[in-house]
Design an enzyme around this catalytic site. Structure first.
Site, PDB file in Angstrom:
ATOM      1  N   HIS A 146     -41.482  23.136  -2.460  1.00 29.08           N
ATOM      2  CA  HIS A 146     -41.414  21.579  -2.130  1.00 29.08           C
ATOM      3  C   HIS A 146     -40.345  21.046  -3.190  1.00 29.08           C
ATOM      4  CE1 HIS A 146     -45.214  22.637  -1.426  1.00 29.08           C
ATOM      5  NE2 HIS A 146     -46.313  21.660  -1.611  1.00 29.08           N
ATOM      6  N   LYS A 173     -43.306  26.462   5.930  1.00 32.62           N
ATOM      7  CA  LYS A 173     -43.593  24.599   4.905  1.00 32.62           C
ATOM      8  C   LYS A 173     -42.564  23.897   4.407  1.00 32.62           C
ATOM      9  CE  LYS A 173     -46.387  21.474   2.457  1.00 32.62           C
ATOM     10  NZ  LYS A 173     -47.441  21.327   1.615  1.00 32.62           N
ATOM     11  N   LYS A 320     -31.234  -9.157   8.507  1.00 29.10           N
ATOM     12  CA  LYS A 320     -31.185  -9.801   9.941  1.00 29.10           C
ATOM     13  C   LYS A 320     -30.100  -9.998   9.985  1.00 29.10           C
ATOM     14  CE  LYS A 320     -35.932 -11.609  10.246  1.00 29.10           C
ATOM     15  NZ  LYS A 320     -36.689 -13.239  10.062  1.00 29.10           N
ATOM     16  N   ASP A 358     -36.890 -15.575  16.957  1.00 29.23           N
ATOM     17  CA  ASP A 358     -37.141 -16.043  15.263  1.00 29.23           C
ATOM     18  C   ASP A 358     -38.163 -17.582  15.897  1.00 29.23           C
ATOM     19  OD1 ASP A 358     -38.332 -14.013  14.115  1.00 29.23           O
ATOM     20  OD2 ASP A 358     -36.073 -14.479  12.368  1.00 29.23           O
ATOM     21  N   GLY A 396     -32.542 -17.237   7.065  1.00 28.24           N
ATOM     22  CA  GLY A 396     -32.512 -16.529   8.671  1.00 28.24           C
ATOM     23  C   GLY A 396     -33.575 -17.244   9.634  1.00 28.24           C
ATOM     24  N   ALA A 397     -34.664 -17.590   9.079  1.00 31.10           N
ATOM     25  CA  ALA A 397     -35.783 -18.666   9.834  1.00 31.10           C
ATOM     26  C   ALA A 397     -35.040 -20.487   9.820  1.00 31.10           C
ATOM     27  CB  ALA A 397     -37.058 -18.379   9.116  1.00 31.10           C
ATOM     28  N   ARG A 421     -26.064 -24.322   0.492  1.00 30.26           N
ATOM     29  CA  ARG A 421     -25.896 -23.949   1.638  1.00 30.26           C
ATOM     30  C   ARG A 421     -27.016 -24.762   3.035  1.00 30.26           C
ATOM     31  NH1 ARG A 421     -29.846 -18.924   1.402  1.00 30.26           N
ATOM     32  NH2 ARG A 421     -28.915 -17.785   3.602  1.00 30.26           N
ATOM     33  N   MET A 458     -46.410 -18.186   0.315  1.00 27.86           N
ATOM     34  CA  MET A 458     -46.576 -17.307   0.709  1.00 27.86           C
ATOM     35  C   MET A 458     -48.103 -16.191  -0.753  1.00 27.86           C
ATOM     36  SD  MET A 458     -44.317 -14.416   2.961  1.00 27.86           S
ATOM     37  CE  MET A 458     -43.788 -13.926   1.324  1.00 27.86           C
ATOM     38  N   ALA A 481     -43.336 -21.797   8.038  1.00 22.69           N
ATOM     39  CA  ALA A 481     -42.854 -20.252   8.704  1.00 22.69           C
ATOM     40  C   ALA A 481     -44.277 -19.207   8.111  1.00 22.69           C
ATOM     41  CB  ALA A 481     -41.691 -20.157   8.145  1.00 22.69           C
ATOM     42  N   GLY A 504     -47.273 -20.759  11.131  1.00 25.77           N
ATOM     43  CA  GLY A 504     -46.281 -19.604  10.390  1.00 25.77           C
ATOM     44  C   GLY A 504     -47.058 -18.327  11.914  1.00 25.77           C
TER      45      GLY A 504
HETATM   46  P1  NAP Z   1     -34.553 -15.495   3.465  1.00 28.61           P
HETATM   47  O1  NAP Z   1     -33.273 -15.791   4.253  1.00 28.61           O
HETATM   48  O2  NAP Z   1     -34.018 -14.645   2.562  1.00 28.61           O
HETATM   49  O3  NAP Z   1     -34.329 -17.279   3.471  1.00 28.61           O
HETATM   50  C1  NAP Z   1     -35.486 -16.997   2.224  1.00 28.61           C
HETATM   51  C2  NAP Z   1     -34.860 -19.037   2.401  1.00 28.61           C
HETATM   52  O4  NAP Z   1     -35.940 -19.379   1.677  1.00 28.61           O
HETATM   53  C3  NAP Z   1     -33.725 -19.699   1.808  1.00 28.61           C
HETATM   54  O5  NAP Z   1     -33.473 -21.207   2.210  1.00 28.61           O
HETATM   55  C4  NAP Z   1     -33.905 -19.125  -0.212  1.00 28.61           C
HETATM   56  O6  NAP Z   1     -33.810 -20.535  -0.726  1.00 28.61           O
HETATM   57  C5  NAP Z   1     -35.568 -20.238   0.538  1.00 28.61           C
HETATM   58  N1  NAP Z   1     -36.503 -19.530  -1.085  1.00 28.61           N
HETATM   59  C6  NAP Z   1     -36.779 -18.406  -1.894  1.00 28.61           C
HETATM   60  N2  NAP Z   1     -37.671 -18.406  -2.683  1.00 28.61           N
HETATM   61  C7  NAP Z   1     -37.018 -19.504  -2.611  1.00 28.61           C
HETATM   62  C8  NAP Z   1     -38.431 -20.600  -3.747  1.00 28.61           C
HETATM   63  N3  NAP Z   1     -39.229 -19.811  -4.636  1.00 28.61           N
HETATM   64  N4  NAP Z   1     -38.153 -21.848  -4.160  1.00 28.61           N
HETATM   65  C9  NAP Z   1     -37.267 -22.689  -3.478  1.00 28.61           C
HETATM   66  N5  NAP Z   1     -36.840 -21.893  -1.821  1.00 28.61           N
HETATM   67  C10 NAP Z   1     -36.570 -19.909  -1.901  1.00 28.61           C
HETATM   68  O7  NAP Z   1     -35.759 -15.899   4.715  1.00 28.61           O
HETATM   69  P2  NAP Z   1     -36.271 -15.591   5.932  1.00 28.61           P
HETATM   70  O8  NAP Z   1     -35.717 -14.680   6.744  1.00 28.61           O
HETATM   71  O9  NAP Z   1     -34.910 -17.353   6.723  1.00 28.61           O
HETATM   72  O10 NAP Z   1     -37.542 -15.867   5.127  1.00 28.61           O
HETATM   73  C11 NAP Z   1     -37.994 -16.725   5.523  1.00 28.61           C
HETATM   74  C12 NAP Z   1     -39.532 -16.473   5.112  1.00 28.61           C
HETATM   75  O11 NAP Z   1     -39.959 -17.769   7.131  1.00 28.61           O
HETATM   76  C13 NAP Z   1     -40.438 -15.946   4.271  1.00 28.61           C
HETATM   77  O12 NAP Z   1     -41.368 -16.462   4.156  1.00 28.61           O
HETATM   78  C14 NAP Z   1     -40.843 -15.345   5.850  1.00 28.61           C
HETATM   79  O13 NAP Z   1     -41.677 -14.240   5.421  1.00 28.61           O
HETATM   80  C15 NAP Z   1     -40.551 -15.963   6.561  1.00 28.61           C
HETATM   81  N6  NAP Z   1     -41.011 -15.913   8.632  1.00 28.61           N
HETATM   82  C16 NAP Z   1     -41.670 -16.044   9.098  1.00 28.61           C
HETATM   83  C17 NAP Z   1     -41.713 -15.168  10.288  1.00 28.61           C
HETATM   84  C18 NAP Z   1     -42.775 -15.667  10.880  1.00 28.61           C
HETATM   85  O14 NAP Z   1     -42.747 -15.124  12.426  1.00 28.61           O
HETATM   86  N7  NAP Z   1     -44.079 -16.381  11.119  1.00 28.61           N
HETATM   87  C19 NAP Z   1     -41.023 -14.775  11.216  1.00 28.61           C
HETATM   88  C20 NAP Z   1     -39.286 -15.075  10.053  1.00 28.61           C
HETATM   89  C21 NAP Z   1     -40.024 -15.704   8.886  1.00 28.61           C
HETATM   90  P3  NAP Z   1     -31.772 -20.520  -1.592  1.00 28.61           P
HETATM   91  O15 NAP Z   1     -31.340 -20.311  -0.592  1.00 28.61           O
HETATM   92  O16 NAP Z   1     -31.696 -21.031  -2.445  1.00 28.61           O
HETATM   93  O17 NAP Z   1     -32.086 -18.699  -1.541  1.00 28.61           O
END
Ligand code: NAP
Length: 537
Positions: A146, A173, A320, A358, A396-397, A421, A458, A481, A504
């Site tokens: 280990h 092992k 992403k 997405d 990303g979303a 942004r 969330m 989302a 979502g």
């Molecule tokens: P990401 O690329 O990290 O982007 C996050 C976004 O949320 C940015 O615009 C960020 O703003 C903003 N943000 C985060 N925390 C915040 C807060 N406390 N107050 C205000 N704005 C905030 O993430 P993502 O991939 O786009 O995902 C974002 C959300 O979508 C997540 O909750 C994820 O679970 C959900 N999602 C869902 C699905 C689905 O299938 N339903 C698919 C993809 C994503 P800043 O630019 O100011 O940092």
């Protein structure tokens, strides 16, 4: 000669076709770590009921151990083959007493009919010498090592295997620690090569980053894996439960020719994608396994797992955008979005193709919500055309939703915590930018569409919402989302304000459909996806 089942497997290629075909000989061992003999006997019964192949009786966990009497009970009462381990503190166990007593107990276990005993490399030579000529025919000695600090180089691991084999071990092992998921590749290298030797090898990597070693050992030639009876009660860090091994990852259906898929993220353990894809793979008889991949550096990960065995990946936060740069080719829509959530490896040359699925499910669910009926996706004009589509978030979303809606002819406004942004995305796509603070007073027209793509609301922060309730009256449809919970505070308030709401979950299911079809070349079992997500399956 081939059994009828084997012939069936061969003729069906990747399709297993038979639900419960066992595709590898890798065993599942349940560690039994109760503090009393009575409880151990109960736990051994539970291990059998859960589907274990053998139990590891951890003598060092017993509060009171009367060697001869208790060993007799434990070995006789076990409904499964027994592996007896009496791990000393100096190798990470609980036993702190006399070494002679400990090793005598292991010798006695052999005499009383245990199937295996585990003895540490440091004492293995002397121990195996001491039982020379006395070993029952089917009895096996596992010699273990280990490493709680790291996973050494392939060369060092190879030397370690040679040292263990030189003790006369029946089974090697090696348990190491994962500082990065790529460490596991070195252990796979060792177990794969052990298949040509006469000495089987158990190779496991401890910690969450080592999880795939415990699942994919069935593909890469490991002799056994450990599955716990309950979550949290582990004999080594990172052990999954028996239930997850068997029913989340379909361990029995993993074989040498099984294709590996997985979700790359950090964190990732909460993801529901493995349960969704594995149930779907099984339902259509596809020979694949889908695992959680806790990845720190995606480029490094893709370099380490570059064989065509690793056939496709989903990608989530925070990888992403970095993932896109790792692909040999990227779908034009994904390129425009600047992020991918799906990677396919071409089997012929190993090249990586990136996609963004997405927005597909979300946009079509929003279209359905606006029409109040199913969208055939044919030549009809999208109900999004000409509408003002307000996206909260520019990650990303957010980008994916904004591009998806733009493609359907919507006018776009982006509101983001970091205004710059929002501005950047709005300029690229052709739309307006707002700060989050502006959102409550933004109502240039009625009948707008709102899409929250931030994580606001969330779990566990379910009381949060990105916009005040009074502002929701200007929207005819609100999408969120966030899908844990399914009904967020935003959606509840939007419904009360009279808007149509889209969860979502639709986005999650939609992206998963698309990915499944790319992974397997088969149509996604849509009903099954819904049932898994609403918990009815
Ligand atoms: P990401 O690329 O990290 O982007 C996050 C976004 O949320 C940015 O615009 C960020 O703003 C903003 N943000 C985060 N925390 C915040 C807060 N406390 N107050 C205000 N704005 C905030 O993430 P993502 O991939 O786009 O995902 C974002 C959300 O979508 C997540 O909750 C994820 O679970 C959900 N999602 C869902 C699905 C689905 O299938 N339903 C698919 C993809 C994503 P800043 O630019 O100011 O940092």
């Amino acid at each position: 000669m081939d059994s009828p089942q084997n012939i069936l497997l061969a003729s069906e290629g990747l399709r297993v076709g038979v639900d419960d075909v066992r595709r590898s000989s890798t065993l599942i061992c349940a560690p039994i770590m109760a503090e009393s003999v009575d409880k151990m006997v109960v736990d051994m019964g539970n291990a059998k009921a859960l589907g274990a192949d053998l139990v590891e009786i951890r003598l060092d966990h017993l509060k009171c151990f009367n060697c001869s009497e208790h060993l007799k009970i434990l070995i006789k009462e076990s409904p499964l083959p027994t592996l007896i381990t009496y791990r000393p503190k100096w190798e990470g166990g609980q036993y702190d007493g006399d070494e002679k007593y400990r090793l005598d107990a292991l010798r006695l276990a052999m005499e009383l009919g245990a199937d295996y005993i585990d003895v540490e490399l440091q004492v293995a030579h002397a121990f195996i010498d001491s039982i020379y000529g006395k070993k029952p025919e089917k009895f096996k000695v596992i010699v273990s090592s280990h490493n709680y600090q790291e996973t050494p180089s392939v060369e060092a691991l190879g030397n370690l295997v040679a040292r263990i084999q030189a003790t006369g071990a029946d089974i090697v092992k090696i348990a190491t620690s994962a500082l990065d998921i790529t460490d596991v590749a070195r252990i796979f290298h060792i177990t794969v090569h052990s298949q040509v030797s006469t000495v089987p090898t158990i190779g496991l990597v401890m910690g969450e980053r080592g999880l795939i070693s415990r699942i994919l050992c069935a593909k890469f030639g490991g002799y056994l894996t450990f599955g716990t009876l309950d979550s949290g009660i582990v004999s080594a860090p990172g052990q999954p439960t028996m239930k997850d091994i068997l029913h989340l990852y379909n361990f029995r259906q993993i074989g040498t020719d099984t294709k590996v898929f997985g979700i790359i993220g950090k964190p990732v353990s909460h993801s529901k994608s493995p349960i969704l894809h594995n149930k779907a793979f099984k339902s259509v008889g596809f020979n694949g396994v889908y695992v959680h991949l806790l990845v720190d550096d995606i480029a490094n990960f893709l370099r380490s797992y570059s064989s065509v065995d690793f056939a496709g990946f989903s990608v989530t936060i925070p990888h992403k955008e970095a993932a896109l740069k790792c692909c040999d080719e990227v779908d034009p829509v994904a390129k425009a979005i600047g992020a991918i959530n799906c990677i396919i490896r071409r089997p012929t040359d190993g090249k990586l193709f990136g996609f963004n699925t997405d927005y597909v499910g979300a946009i079509s669910a929003i279209e359905d919500g606006l029409k109040g009926s199913h969208n055939s996706g044919s030549l009809t004009v999208s109900p999004l055309a000409g509408r003002l589509f307000v996206v909260i978030g520019a990650g990303g979303a957010g980008k994916a939703l904004a591009y998806g809606a733009k493609q359907k002819g919507a006018r776009i406004a982006i509101a983001n915590r970091t205004y710059d942004r929002a501005r950047e995305l709005a300029d690229t796509i052709g739309g307006d930018a707002l700060s989050l603070a502006d959102l409550d007073n933004f109502h240039p027209e009625d009948g707008m569409i709102l899409a929250n793509t931030t994580s606001i609301g969330m779990q566990p922060k379910v009381d949060e919402t990105p916009i005040s309730k009074h502002a929701l009256g200007s929207y005819s449809l609100v999408f969120d989302a966030v899908y844990t919970p399914k009904m967020t505070r935003l959606l509840k308030e939007a419904k009360e304000a009279g808007a149509t709401v889209v969860s979502g979950l639709e986005m999650f299911i939609g992206q998963a459909y698309e990915q499944f079809e790319r992974f397997t070349g088969l149509p996604a079992p849509k009903e099954l996806f819904r049932k898994v997500m609403d918990g009815s399956l």
